[in-house]
Design a protein around this motif. Sequence first.
Motif, PDB file in Angstrom:
ATOM      1  N   GLY A  88     -33.806   5.573  -1.239  1.00 28.08           N
ATOM      2  CA  GLY A  88     -32.358   5.513  -1.460  1.00 28.08           C
ATOM      3  C   GLY A  88     -32.011   4.445  -2.482  1.00 28.08           C
ATOM      4  N   PHE A  89     -32.640   3.287  -2.373  1.00 35.86           N
ATOM      5  CA  PHE A  89     -32.421   2.199  -3.326  1.00 35.86           C
ATOM      6  C   PHE A  89     -32.906   2.602  -4.720  1.00 35.86           C
ATOM      7  CE2 PHE A  89     -33.764  -2.120  -4.972  1.00 35.86           C
ATOM      8  CZ  PHE A  89     -32.472  -2.533  -5.275  1.00 35.86           C
ATOM      9  N   LEU A  90     -34.035   3.301  -4.790  1.00 34.22           N
ATOM     10  CA  LEU A  90     -34.542   3.792  -6.068  1.00 34.22           C
ATOM     11  C   LEU A  90     -33.548   4.761  -6.707  1.00 34.22           C
ATOM     12  CD1 LEU A  90     -36.848   3.992  -8.156  1.00 34.22           C
ATOM     13  CD2 LEU A  90     -37.824   5.817  -6.735  1.00 34.22           C
ATOM     14  N   ALA A  91     -32.988   5.670  -5.919  1.00 29.71           N
ATOM     15  CA  ALA A  91     -31.996   6.614  -6.444  1.00 29.71           C
ATOM     16  C   ALA A  91     -30.760   5.875  -6.945  1.00 29.71           C
ATOM     17  CB  ALA A  91     -31.614   7.624  -5.360  1.00 29.71           C
ATOM     18  N   LEU A  92     -30.319   4.868  -6.202  1.00 28.23           N
ATOM     19  CA  LEU A  92     -29.176   4.065  -6.626  1.00 28.23           C
ATOM     20  C   LEU A  92     -29.482   3.355  -7.946  1.00 28.23           C
ATOM     21  CD1 LEU A  92     -26.392   2.713  -6.066  1.00 28.23           C
ATOM     22  CD2 LEU A  92     -27.687   0.901  -4.925  1.00 28.23           C
TER      23      LEU A  92
END
Length: 154
Positions: A88-92
């Motif tokens: 999720g952090f990578l996508a953000l």
Amino acid sequence: MDYSTTNLRAIKKMRLERHWSQEQLAEMSGLSVRTIQRIENGENAGLESLKSLASVFETNITDSNKKEEIEHIRKQEEYVQNVKGFYGFLALAIFSLGVFFIIALFDSDSEGWFLFFYMLIFYALALGVAYLKIFDFFGEDWKRKLIDKKFKKK
């Protein structure tokens, strides 16, 4: 009753000894029929599911080595949540870097590029630290390999 993966299948035996259907066990335990099916097939069960089944079969989940199995299940669930959080952090990071890149492209002065590169460095460092922590890069396996390599008999 031991809740190791192989003995989770024993729930089926206990259910059949009592002449219960999966539907009856699901109703008594408050679990879904699909959850009962997965547990009887040996798939991992959550702590709350194990507690419900222990109550129905009138056994204590904290007996003998069950605590280790429960802790193992808890660690697995925590690991999955951490991996989901990392992605999720990578996508953000990818999304926001894309926004900052577009802003930099249309910015008439160099402030947009400065902001883009500042955010790129921030996300690279943050993702690197998160990766090392979540995927246990310097964990027990790494320590064991390092020691084996250093003290390998020649």
